[in-house]
Write a protein that holds these residues in place. Structure first.
Motif, PDB file in Angstrom:
ATOM      1  N   GLU A 244       0.820  -1.213   0.000  1.00 32.28           N
ATOM      2  CA  GLU A 244       0.000   0.000   0.000  1.00 32.28           C
ATOM      3  C   GLU A 244       0.857   1.268   0.000  1.00 32.28           C
ATOM      4  OE1 GLU A 244      -3.226   2.082   2.903  1.00 32.28           O
ATOM      5  OE2 GLU A 244      -3.255  -0.093   2.722  1.00 32.28           O
ATOM      6  N   VAL A 245       0.471   2.188  -0.852  1.00 29.28           N
ATOM      7  CA  VAL A 245       1.145   3.477  -0.942  1.00 29.28           C
ATOM      8  C   VAL A 245       0.540   4.408   0.107  1.00 29.28           C
ATOM      9  CG1 VAL A 245       1.515   5.485  -2.442  1.00 29.28           C
ATOM     10  CG2 VAL A 245       1.660   3.171  -3.389  1.00 29.28           C
ATOM     11  N   ASP A 246       1.397   5.116   0.823  1.00 33.07           N
ATOM     12  CA  ASP A 246       0.969   6.090   1.828  1.00 33.07           C
ATOM     13  C   ASP A 246       0.227   7.213   1.107  1.00 33.07           C
ATOM     14  OD1 ASP A 246       0.942   8.354   3.581  1.00 33.07           O
ATOM     15  OD2 ASP A 246       2.715   7.589   4.635  1.00 33.07           O
ATOM     16  N   GLY A 247      -1.034   7.413   1.448  1.00 35.52           N
ATOM     17  CA  GLY A 247      -1.869   8.403   0.782  1.00 35.52           C
ATOM     18  C   GLY A 247      -1.345   9.815   0.911  1.00 35.52           C
ATOM     19  N   LEU A 248      -0.767  10.151   2.052  1.00 39.33           N
ATOM     20  CA  LEU A 248      -0.213  11.487   2.242  1.00 39.33           C
ATOM     21  C   LEU A 248       1.010  11.684   1.351  1.00 39.33           C
ATOM     22  CD1 LEU A 248      -0.228  14.223   3.685  1.00 39.33           C
ATOM     23  CD2 LEU A 248       1.200  13.147   5.467  1.00 39.33           C
ATOM     24  N   VAL A 249       1.868  10.692   1.292  1.00 39.76           N
ATOM     25  CA  VAL A 249       3.041  10.765   0.415  1.00 39.76           C
ATOM     26  C   VAL A 249       2.582  10.939  -1.022  1.00 39.76           C
ATOM     27  CG1 VAL A 249       4.993   9.451  -0.519  1.00 39.76           C
ATOM     28  CG2 VAL A 249       4.576   9.495   1.954  1.00 39.76           C
ATOM     29  N   ARG A 250       1.603  10.172  -1.437  1.00 40.54           N
ATOM     30  CA  ARG A 250       1.078  10.285  -2.803  1.00 40.54           C
ATOM     31  C   ARG A 250       0.569  11.699  -3.069  1.00 40.54           C
ATOM     32  NH1 ARG A 250      -3.773   7.529  -2.592  1.00 40.54           N
ATOM     33  NH2 ARG A 250      -4.512   9.577  -1.972  1.00 40.54           N
ATOM     34  N   ASP A 251      -0.183  12.256  -2.132  1.00 37.87           N
ATOM     35  CA  ASP A 251      -0.741  13.595  -2.324  1.00 37.87           C
ATOM     36  C   ASP A 251       0.346  14.660  -2.420  1.00 37.87           C
ATOM     37  OD1 ASP A 251      -3.266  12.488  -2.278  1.00 37.87           O
ATOM     38  OD2 ASP A 251      -3.809  13.298  -0.310  1.00 37.87           O
ATOM     39  N   ILE A 252       1.343  14.576  -1.561  1.00 41.59           N
ATOM     40  CA  ILE A 252       2.411  15.579  -1.589  1.00 41.59           C
ATOM     41  C   ILE A 252       3.275  15.409  -2.835  1.00 41.59           C
ATOM     42  CG2 ILE A 252       4.492  16.417  -0.423  1.00 41.59           C
ATOM     43  CD1 ILE A 252       3.020  15.932   2.244  1.00 41.59           C
TER      44      ILE A 252
ATOM     45  N   ALA B 100       2.502  17.905   8.298  1.00 40.83           N
ATOM     46  CA  ALA B 100       1.631  16.784   7.928  1.00 40.83           C
ATOM     47  C   ALA B 100       2.429  15.489   7.886  1.00 40.83           C
ATOM     48  CB  ALA B 100       0.963  17.058   6.586  1.00 40.83           C
ATOM     49  N   LEU B 101       3.618  15.520   7.306  1.00 42.81           N
ATOM     50  CA  LEU B 101       4.453  14.318   7.207  1.00 42.81           C
ATOM     51  C   LEU B 101       4.984  13.866   8.561  1.00 42.81           C
ATOM     52  CD1 LEU B 101       6.408  15.196   3.971  1.00 42.81           C
ATOM     53  CD2 LEU B 101       4.890  13.218   4.278  1.00 42.81           C
ATOM     54  N   SER B 102       5.045  14.786   9.506  1.00 41.70           N
ATOM     55  CA  SER B 102       5.553  14.440  10.838  1.00 41.70           C
ATOM     56  C   SER B 102       4.500  13.777  11.723  1.00 41.70           C
ATOM     57  CB  SER B 102       6.087  15.694  11.529  1.00 41.70           C
ATOM     58  OG  SER B 102       7.155  16.235  10.779  1.00 41.70           O
ATOM     59  N   ASN B 103       3.247  13.860  11.320  1.00 38.41           N
ATOM     60  CA  ASN B 103       2.186  13.198  12.086  1.00 38.41           C
ATOM     61  C   ASN B 103       2.302  11.686  11.924  1.00 38.41           C
ATOM     62  OD1 ASN B 103       0.989  15.563  12.993  1.00 38.41           O
ATOM     63  ND2 ASN B 103      -0.386  15.705  11.243  1.00 38.41           N
ATOM     64  N   PRO B 104       1.831  10.937  12.904  1.00 42.06           N
ATOM     65  CA  PRO B 104       1.868   9.470  12.797  1.00 42.06           C
ATOM     66  C   PRO B 104       1.052   8.979  11.596  1.00 42.06           C
ATOM     67  CG  PRO B 104       1.238  10.162  15.020  1.00 42.06           C
ATOM     68  CD  PRO B 104       1.247  11.391  14.171  1.00 42.06           C
ATOM     69  N   VAL B 105       1.458   7.859  11.052  1.00 45.20           N
ATOM     70  CA  VAL B 105       0.772   7.268   9.903  1.00 45.20           C
ATOM     71  C   VAL B 105      -0.700   7.026  10.233  1.00 45.20           C
ATOM     72  CG1 VAL B 105       0.676   5.245   8.381  1.00 45.20           C
ATOM     73  CG2 VAL B 105       2.881   6.225   9.013  1.00 45.20           C
TER      74      VAL B 105
ATOM     75  N   ASP C 134      -5.364  10.542   7.559  1.00 45.70           N
ATOM     76  CA  ASP C 134      -6.556  11.282   7.120  1.00 45.70           C
ATOM     77  C   ASP C 134      -6.519  12.722   7.618  1.00 45.70           C
ATOM     78  OD1 ASP C 134      -7.523   9.041   5.854  1.00 45.70           O
ATOM     79  OD2 ASP C 134      -8.969   8.541   7.416  1.00 45.70           O
ATOM     80  N   LEU C 135      -6.157  12.907   8.865  1.00 44.15           N
ATOM     81  CA  LEU C 135      -6.044  14.240   9.431  1.00 44.15           C
ATOM     82  C   LEU C 135      -4.973  15.050   8.696  1.00 44.15           C
ATOM     83  CD1 LEU C 135      -6.739  16.323  11.684  1.00 44.15           C
ATOM     84  CD2 LEU C 135      -4.971  15.195  13.055  1.00 44.15           C
ATOM     85  N   SER C 136      -3.848  14.415   8.426  1.00 43.80           N
ATOM     86  CA  SER C 136      -2.749  15.081   7.723  1.00 43.80           C
ATOM     87  C   SER C 136      -3.158  15.482   6.312  1.00 43.80           C
ATOM     88  CB  SER C 136      -1.526  14.171   7.676  1.00 43.80           C
ATOM     89  OG  SER C 136      -1.074  13.885   8.981  1.00 43.80           O
TER      90      SER C 136
ATOM     91  N   LEU D 106      -3.341  19.252   4.774  1.00 43.94           N
ATOM     92  CA  LEU D 106      -2.699  19.597   3.504  1.00 43.94           C
ATOM     93  C   LEU D 106      -3.683  20.248   2.543  1.00 43.94           C
ATOM     94  CD1 LEU D 106      -0.349  19.382   1.428  1.00 43.94           C
ATOM     95  CD2 LEU D 106      -1.269  17.115   0.875  1.00 43.94           C
ATOM     96  N   TRP D 107      -4.811  19.607   2.306  1.00 36.76           N
ATOM     97  CA  TRP D 107      -5.750  20.107   1.300  1.00 36.76           C
ATOM     98  C   TRP D 107      -6.480  21.363   1.774  1.00 36.76           C
ATOM     99  CZ3 TRP D 107      -4.168  19.109  -3.082  1.00 36.76           C
ATOM    100  CH2 TRP D 107      -3.592  17.889  -3.388  1.00 36.76           C
ATOM    101  N   ASN D 108      -6.712  21.511   3.069  1.00 36.32           N
ATOM    102  CA  ASN D 108      -7.285  22.760   3.568  1.00 36.32           C
ATOM    103  C   ASN D 108      -6.326  23.912   3.312  1.00 36.32           C
ATOM    104  OD1 ASN D 108      -9.674  21.621   4.437  1.00 36.32           O
ATOM    105  ND2 ASN D 108      -8.962  21.340   6.539  1.00 36.32           N
ATOM    106  N   HIS D 109      -5.062  23.663   3.529  1.00 41.43           N
ATOM    107  CA  HIS D 109      -4.067  24.704   3.260  1.00 41.43           C
ATOM    108  C   HIS D 109      -4.041  25.042   1.767  1.00 41.43           C
ATOM    109  CE1 HIS D 109      -0.407  27.038   3.285  1.00 41.43           C
ATOM    110  NE2 HIS D 109       0.033  26.279   2.304  1.00 41.43           N
TER     111      HIS D 109
END
Length: 120
Positions: free
Chosen positions: A45-53, A76-81, A85-87, A91-94
């Protein structure tokens, strides 16, 4: 597989000036290609946050992503895996709050962003 740690290294390199916008953009395009290959090959599985960034970095001049945005990305990347979803929401709110048109005007004369600004 592109990891959060690798992505943080790229962002740190950009922030410190070791990488310029073009280098970050090119890295993002290569990383996006790698992530797409992983998804097609049904690899782990690809980390969704990594994919988005990575997607943002691959579209860096069009999204007008600048170093002022890096704090949000690194936070966002520093938050736990477990808090991906929160991260992603952070990201997208910003990014939704970024006035891309204003940035295009602001960076119309920038050596990198200027060619993508369409601000004549």
């Amino acid at each position: 597989m592109i990891t959060r740690e690798q992505l943080l290294q790229v962002l740190d390199g950009w922030q410190s000036g070791d990488m310029n916008e073009l280098a970050v953009w090119q890295w993002g395009e290569q990383a996006r290609t790698e992530i797409r290959r992983q998804l097609q090959d049904a690899e782990p599985e690809v980390d969704g946050l990594v994919r988005d960034i990575v997607d943002l970095l691959a579209a860096l001049p069009y999204e007008m992503l600048v170093t002022e945005d890096l704090q949000v990305l690194t936070d966002a990347l520093s938050n736990p895996v477990e808090e991906t979803d929160l991260s992603q929401n952070l990201l997208w709110n910003h990014m939704d709050a970024v006035d891309v048109d204003a940035r295009r005007m602001q960076f119309a004369e920038h050596p990198f962003y200027g060619q993508f600004s369409d601000a004549d």
